[in-house]
Enzyme design. Structure first.
Site, PDB file in Angstrom:
ATOM      1  N   ASP A 143      71.965  13.203 -16.239  1.00 25.68           N
ATOM      2  CA  ASP A 143      70.823  12.895 -15.386  1.00 25.68           C
ATOM      3  C   ASP A 143      69.889  14.100 -15.344  1.00 25.68           C
ATOM      4  O   ASP A 143      70.319  15.253 -15.491  1.00 25.68           O
ATOM      5  CB  ASP A 143      71.284  12.598 -13.954  1.00 25.68           C
ATOM      6  CG  ASP A 143      72.066  11.296 -13.849  1.00 25.68           C
ATOM      7  OD1 ASP A 143      72.053  10.518 -14.813  1.00 25.68           O
ATOM      8  OD2 ASP A 143      72.699  11.075 -12.801  1.00 25.68           O
ATOM      9  N   ARG A 144      68.638  13.822 -15.109  1.00 21.20           N
ATOM     10  CA  ARG A 144      67.634  14.895 -15.071  1.00 21.20           C
ATOM     11  C   ARG A 144      68.008  16.000 -14.080  1.00 21.20           C
ATOM     12  O   ARG A 144      67.822  17.189 -14.349  1.00 21.20           O
ATOM     13  CB  ARG A 144      66.269  14.299 -14.708  1.00 21.20           C
ATOM     14  CG  ARG A 144      65.139  15.308 -14.709  1.00 21.20           C
ATOM     15  CD  ARG A 144      63.817  14.631 -14.395  1.00 21.20           C
ATOM     16  NE  ARG A 144      62.735  15.598 -14.395  1.00 21.20           N
ATOM     17  CZ  ARG A 144      61.462  15.302 -14.151  1.00 21.20           C
ATOM     18  NH1 ARG A 144      61.124  14.047 -13.914  1.00 21.20           N
ATOM     19  NH2 ARG A 144      60.542  16.236 -14.152  1.00 21.20           N
TER      20      ARG A 144
END
Length: 314
Positions: A143-144
């Site tokens: 995930d970012r």
């Protein structure tokens, strides 16, 4: 604004595309096109493989013929080149490299690929840094807002090996997460199915759903604090947002998680200096053909997360 001519193309998959998912193949063929458009083309059946409709997860084999519909591609000047400081920064994040693999310690806030308003992600930056690496691909995703170990393959054969190892559950992915609340148990196994959902706003959320895909996370307590628990989470499957949703399911969401977290707990820990998701991909370990020791990598906890833990010790 100039436009490149748009027309239907039929591309025969070569060794470079052998084993690659169709969505990733299209992202490479249609550089600069938003990921959302790629999935829309697949859903509408405008992309065909050997004249048949396919889903995003379809893996290609050498010799397949892919029909790519007319899409306006951005000019190179529109796509642009990443600024040198970003390229230098991603190079400094590399913790291991050989002729097959590249492992980085991804910083939080950096997406693994561009799209959805993000010009450059990890893959675009590394390709800009080393244009000679024609086969460089992400082997998995983070995930970012998650930091830590991220695997990339430098050869198609290495990518296939990593994908096979992950399908067989032979890649050990260990994360550190700080959860809201205090656990009494030392270990918990969470085996509840997860399903992706798209809200009207376009935002993607993942929910526990009996109709979803099997998902399994193993949690182990590392340290208890008065209002939080530091856990090690090991992925047994690799679903989107898996650790985050499983932690929420247990009633102890990850601190700093704005999508699945506890708003009040997040606010309290923000005052202590937590300004991001407390989720870190701490280590990777996996075997490798003809390599007796296999591979093992670790990424230390980022300073801002370690400083928060130090405050909780007081």
């Amino acid at each position: 604004m100039s436009q490149k001519p748009v027309k239907v193309r039929h591309v025969t998959v070569d060794e470079r595309g052998d084993g690659q998912r169709i969505d990733n193949f299209l992202l490479r063929e249609l550089k600069g096109v938003p990921r959302t458009l790629i999935y829309r083309l697949l859903r509408k059946g405008e992309v065909r493989v050997n004249k048949g409709r396919v889903k995003a997860g379809r893996r290609l084999v050498a010799g397949d013929v892919v029909r790519i519909p007319p899409v306006r591609l951005p000019e190179a000047s529109e796509v642009g080149k990443p600024p040198q400081w970003q390229i230098d920064k991603i190079e400094k994040s590399i913790i291991y490299e050989d002729n097959l693999l590249l492992i980085i310690n991804k910083e939080p806030g950096l997406a693994v690929h561009g799209g959805s308003g993000i010009s450059f992600g990890v893959i675009e930056l590394l390709r800009a840094s080393r244009p000679q690496e024609k086969a460089l691909e992400l082997a998995h995703r983070l995930d970012r807002d998650t930091s830590g170990c991220l695997m990339l393959a430098k050869k198609r054969s290495a990518l296939r090996t990593l994908q096979q190892l992950q399908r067989e559950g032979r890649v050990r992915k260990r994360y550190l997460a700080l959860l809201a609340g205090r656990w009494n148990k030392d270990r918990q196994q969470v085996k509840v199915p997860l399903k992706k959902n798209n809200l009207k706003s376009g935002e993607r959320v993942v929910r526990v759903d009996a109709a979803g895909k099997h998902a399994h996370t193993e949690f182990r307590v590392v340290q208890r604090f008065s209002r939080a628990t530091l856990v090690e989470a090991e992925l047994k499957t690799g679903r989107t947002h898996q650790i985050r949703v499983h932690a929420q399911y247990l009633g102890t969401p990850i601190l700093g998680d704005e999508k699945y977290g506890d708003e009040q707990a997040n606010r309290e820990f923000r005052h202590l200096g937590l300004k991001r998701l407390f989720l870190h991909a701490a280590s990777l370990r996996f075997p490798w053909p003809e390599r007796e020791q296999g591979y093992a990598f670790e990424a230390p906890l980022p300073p801002e997360l370690q400083e928060l833990l130090d405050k909780l010790h007081v």
